[in-house]
Design an enzyme around this catalytic site. Structure first.
Site, PDB file in Angstrom:
ATOM      1  N   ASP A  14      45.460  39.194  43.217  1.00 23.05           N
ATOM      2  CA  ASP A  14      44.042  39.359  42.332  1.00 23.05           C
ATOM      3  C   ASP A  14      42.944  39.690  42.921  1.00 23.05           C
ATOM      4  O   ASP A  14      42.876  39.410  44.247  1.00 23.05           O
ATOM      5  CB  ASP A  14      44.066  38.035  41.503  1.00 23.05           C
ATOM      6  CG  ASP A  14      42.987  38.171  40.238  1.00 23.05           C
ATOM      7  OD1 ASP A  14      42.915  39.276  39.655  1.00 23.05           O
ATOM      8  OD2 ASP A  14      42.487  37.196  39.658  1.00 23.05           O
ATOM      9  N   HIS A  31      42.522  49.202  42.751  1.00 22.30           N
ATOM     10  CA  HIS A  31      43.976  49.118  42.572  1.00 22.30           C
ATOM     11  C   HIS A  31      44.679  49.910  43.551  1.00 22.30           C
ATOM     12  O   HIS A  31      45.708  49.625  43.897  1.00 22.30           O
ATOM     13  CB  HIS A  31      44.196  49.601  41.088  1.00 22.30           C
ATOM     14  CG  HIS A  31      43.841  48.790  40.009  1.00 22.30           C
ATOM     15  ND1 HIS A  31      43.821  47.424  40.161  1.00 22.30           N
ATOM     16  CD2 HIS A  31      43.017  48.974  38.789  1.00 22.30           C
ATOM     17  CE1 HIS A  31      43.275  46.437  38.949  1.00 22.30           C
ATOM     18  NE2 HIS A  31      42.816  47.755  38.271  1.00 22.30           N
ATOM     19  N   LEU A 125      65.201  42.075  52.694  1.00 13.31           N
ATOM     20  CA  LEU A 125      64.290  41.749  51.670  1.00 13.31           C
ATOM     21  C   LEU A 125      64.373  42.112  50.314  1.00 13.31           C
ATOM     22  O   LEU A 125      64.586  43.390  50.054  1.00 13.31           O
ATOM     23  CB  LEU A 125      62.707  42.060  52.257  1.00 13.31           C
ATOM     24  CG  LEU A 125      61.684  41.482  51.115  1.00 13.31           C
ATOM     25  CD1 LEU A 125      61.255  39.992  51.285  1.00 13.31           C
ATOM     26  CD2 LEU A 125      60.267  42.375  51.577  1.00 13.31           C
TER      27      LEU A 125
HETATM   28  C1  IPE Z   1      46.900  37.940  36.813  1.00 13.73           C
HETATM   29  O1  IPE Z   1      45.500  38.612  37.196  1.00 13.73           O
HETATM   30  C2  IPE Z   1      47.640  39.051  36.905  1.00 13.73           C
HETATM   31  C3  IPE Z   1      47.977  40.036  37.834  1.00 13.73           C
HETATM   32  C4  IPE Z   1      47.608  39.948  38.954  1.00 13.73           C
HETATM   33  C5  IPE Z   1      48.895  41.235  37.701  1.00 13.73           C
HETATM   34  P1  IPE Z   1      44.553  38.509  35.998  1.00 13.73           P
HETATM   35  O2  IPE Z   1      43.438  39.262  36.399  1.00 13.73           O
HETATM   36  O3  IPE Z   1      45.177  39.240  34.648  1.00 13.73           O
HETATM   37  O4  IPE Z   1      44.187  36.999  35.722  1.00 13.73           O
HETATM   38  P2  IPE Z   1      42.990  36.401  34.769  1.00 13.73           P
HETATM   39  O5  IPE Z   1      42.879  37.298  33.634  1.00 13.73           O
HETATM   40  O6  IPE Z   1      41.918  36.199  35.671  1.00 13.73           O
HETATM   41  O7  IPE Z   1      43.710  35.110  34.428  1.00 13.73           O
HETATM   42  C1  IPE Z   2      44.660  42.191  40.074  1.00 12.74           C
HETATM   43  O1  IPE Z   2      43.252  42.616  40.228  1.00 12.74           O
HETATM   44  C2  IPE Z   2      45.353  43.518  39.396  1.00 12.74           C
HETATM   45  C3  IPE Z   2      45.923  43.575  38.175  1.00 12.74           C
HETATM   46  C4  IPE Z   2      45.615  42.296  37.377  1.00 12.74           C
HETATM   47  C5  IPE Z   2      46.658  44.375  37.607  1.00 12.74           C
HETATM   48  P1  IPE Z   2      42.203  42.693  38.867  1.00 12.74           P
HETATM   49  O2  IPE Z   2      41.884  44.005  38.187  1.00 12.74           O
HETATM   50  O3  IPE Z   2      42.547  41.670  38.163  1.00 12.74           O
HETATM   51  O4  IPE Z   2      40.991  42.452  39.646  1.00 12.74           O
HETATM   52  P2  IPE Z   2      39.729  41.502  39.343  1.00 12.74           P
HETATM   53  O5  IPE Z   2      40.303  39.954  39.032  1.00 12.74           O
HETATM   54  O6  IPE Z   2      39.171  42.058  38.041  1.00 12.74           O
HETATM   55  O7  IPE Z   2      38.838  41.422  40.291  1.00 12.74           O
HETATM   56 MG    MG Z   3      41.864  39.473  37.956  1.00 12.07          MG
END
Ligand code: IPE
Ligand code: IPE
Ligand code: MG
Length: 243
Positions: A14, A31, A125
């Protein structure tokens, strides 16, 4: 030196969006940078002989995001595999996927399926992508499949226990995670592996996924190495006091 390497590590990757926003660049760029972190973390996992690595890449709730962002994220597995599959194969990596694949775009499914099929004999792995994955969705999917088998007389109700039920989950034959890492500062599961994390050790960091380095990963492993897992029992010292 890190002792007691976890057999299965699950990671909630995240913070990509915030990493980009901090730099005043589009979320996509975050990303993209996140993919480089995946590459370095997989290398480290191989180096330390982790057996299973499960990466949360796209949740069942992530469809709520703007379509261009969703489309971008769902192109990344193919891009990643196009570049790195040969190297992963050379390192005996076995690719897997968990989640509801049916709803993913064809190009994502095709790239994954090819990677899964062409690495299935590998014994290094096991690297799982959690894509269109949701813990509740997985449990419902398992309950339905099990109910069908009960109805058809393929299994009997008195044989249903944790082990039997686990077979119906997307993670079928995988061991449960020993360590869960979440980057990006949030302290929640966001619907990840709800059943499987029952006795997993959790490790959170504020570091955003694109900044998550081998050094930070090793901090998590070192911390895990010091934990005492009791599974509801008592550790040896307490045992001595009690007896
Ligand atoms: C969790 O992250 C999902 C992934 C990393 C794929 P999110 O960014 O979607 O989670 P929330 O919305 O903060 O709970
Ligand atoms: C995690 O990063 C990747 C996915 C959920 C696909 P985020 O896109 O949720 O990044 P933040 O949380 O908005 O910074
Ligand atoms: Mg996120």
């Amino acid at each position: 030196m890190v002792d007691n390497i976890p057999e299965h590590i699950a990671i909630i990757m995240d913070g990509n969006g915030r990493w980009a926003e901090k730099r005043g660049i589009p979320r996509f760029a975050g990303h993209k940078e996140g993919v480089s972190t995946v590459v370095s973390i997989v290398k480290t996992a191989i180096k330390y002989k982790v057996r299973v690595l499960t990466l949360y890449a796209f949740s069942t709730e992530n469809w709520k995001r703007p379509k261009p962002e969703v489309d971008f994220i769902l192109k990344l597995p193919k891009e990643f595999l196009n570049i790195y599959l040969p190297e992963l194969k050379a390192n005996h990596v076995r690719i897997g996927a968990i989640g509801d694949m049916e709803k993913l775009p064809f190009h994502t499914r095709e790239a994954l399926q090819y990677a899964i099929d062409s690495t299935k004999e590998n014994d290094g792995l096991q690297m799982n992508f959690a894509l269109n994955y949701g813990g509740r969705d997985e449990i419902l999917h398992a309950v339905k499949a099990m109910a069908t088998d009960l109805n058809d007389g393929k299994i009997s109700i008195d044989k249903v226990d944790n082990k039997q039920f686990s077979k119906y989950l997307y993670t079928t034959d995988l061991p449960e995670p020993d360590l869960l890492i979440r980057t990006g500062g949030e302290k929640r599961l966001s619907n990840f592996l709800l059943w499987q994390l029952a006795y997993t050790e959790f490790w959170f960091t504020d570091v955003l996924w694109p900044d998550f380095s081998e050094k930070e990963f090793l901090r998590a492993l070192e911390d895990y190495g010091k934990r005492k897992r009791r599974y509801g029992g008592v550790d040896e010292l307490n045992e001595a006091i009690l007896s």
